[in-house]
Scaffold this motif. Sequence first.
Motif, PDB file in Angstrom:
ATOM      1  N   GLN A   1       9.538 -14.090  19.521  1.00  0.00           N
ATOM      2  CA  GLN A   1      10.527 -15.136  19.811  1.00  0.00           C
ATOM      3  C   GLN A   1      11.900 -14.504  19.665  1.00  0.00           C
TER       4      GLN A   1
ATOM      5  N   ALA B   1      16.083 -14.372  19.898  1.00  0.00           N
ATOM      6  CA  ALA B   1      17.297 -15.195  19.801  1.00  0.00           C
ATOM      7  C   ALA B   1      18.478 -14.256  19.628  1.00  0.00           C
TER       8      ALA B   1
ATOM      9  N   SER C   1      19.672 -14.307  30.364  1.00  0.00           N
ATOM     10  CA  SER C   1      18.907 -15.507  30.722  1.00  0.00           C
ATOM     11  C   SER C   1      19.259 -16.656  29.780  1.00  0.00           C
ATOM     12  N   ASN C   2      19.300 -17.857  30.354  1.00  0.00           N
ATOM     13  CA  ASN C   2      19.810 -19.030  29.654  1.00  0.00           C
ATOM     14  C   ASN C   2      18.883 -19.617  28.606  1.00  0.00           C
ATOM     15  N   ASP C   3      17.606 -19.159  28.602  1.00  0.00           N
ATOM     16  CA  ASP C   3      16.662 -19.826  27.689  1.00  0.00           C
ATOM     17  C   ASP C   3      16.551 -19.144  26.323  1.00  0.00           C
ATOM     18  N   VAL C   4      17.387 -18.139  26.069  1.00  0.00           N
ATOM     19  CA  VAL C   4      17.370 -17.495  24.748  1.00  0.00           C
ATOM     20  C   VAL C   4      18.290 -18.278  23.808  1.00  0.00           C
ATOM     21  N   PRO C   5      17.770 -18.791  22.671  1.00  0.00           N
ATOM     22  CA  PRO C   5      18.641 -19.534  21.749  1.00  0.00           C
ATOM     23  C   PRO C   5      19.748 -18.642  21.185  1.00  0.00           C
TER      24      PRO C   5
ATOM     25  N   GLU D   1      30.155 -24.304  23.503  1.00  0.00           N
ATOM     26  CA  GLU D   1      29.135 -24.648  24.508  1.00  0.00           C
ATOM     27  C   GLU D   1      29.786 -24.795  25.878  1.00  0.00           C
TER      28      GLU D   1
ATOM     29  N   ARG E   1      26.376 -22.895  27.861  1.00  0.00           N
ATOM     30  CA  ARG E   1      24.993 -23.015  27.372  1.00  0.00           C
ATOM     31  C   ARG E   1      25.006 -23.483  25.923  1.00  0.00           C
TER      32      ARG E   1
END
Length: 246
Positions: free
Chosen positions: A3, A5, A59-63, A97, A102
């Motif tokens: 995972q 981040a 990429s936008n989906d990495v916290p 943000e 993001r």
Amino acid sequence: MTQLAVGVDIGGTGIKAGLVDIATGEFSAERIKVETPAGGEPEDIAHVVREVIETLAPSNDVPIGVAFPSAIVDGVTRLAANVSKRWIDFAAESFFEQELGRPIHFVNDADAAGFAEATFGAARGVNGLVIMTTLGTGIGSALIYNGVLVPGSELGHLEIDGREAEAFAANRVREGEGLDWPTWAARLTEFYAHVEMLFSPQLFLIGGGVSKHAEEFIPLITVRTPVQVAQLRNDAGILGAAALAV
Ligand code: BGC
């Protein structure tokens, strides 16, 4: 499963960031370190953070977790002891943000470091109350009880004998006044003894850049509570910000 981040640690002089595998606390890519823009204004810092994040996590989906040296409640920075006064009562999380396009998670720098020590470092598996302190430009603190972070403590602003703790015992003060290790350790003893009296912790951890000289001053701090050097050194803020974002 891996995972990933991104953790970003904003300080008065430098901004450090890394892509972290939060299952292991290891970096998945080379860390980045850039200078904090002079003046420390929100727009300038957000601009630099945006570039850093685009390099680390296109990429936008990495916290993304961002650590900052201020008390933070609901994404609002309340204090600005060592940064521009514009950060006082500033809606930092929503501002970032918007600037970054993001979602991010905005946390106190010492809380991030303490959470990292509890998850990957010296406070891992320690029961009871651990008080992590970071000695740098200011003094940051994190309370960890049975591995759980109790966020929002600001022990560097404790007033002891009419003086604010970080104004007489931070590492910046040691450097600025040219204090030798014993003189600085005596000031630290005063600070830790006061905190010990108030909280009766199991363990004090000391982090921040100066912890690389731990053997010079930690043995000279004479309180009843064990005092240990933090394990993750200057990476703690990045690691904790990343882990808290997930
Ligand atoms: C700030 C804290 C921060 C600490 C270390 C203090 O001056 O008020 O929020 O954790 O410095 O950076």
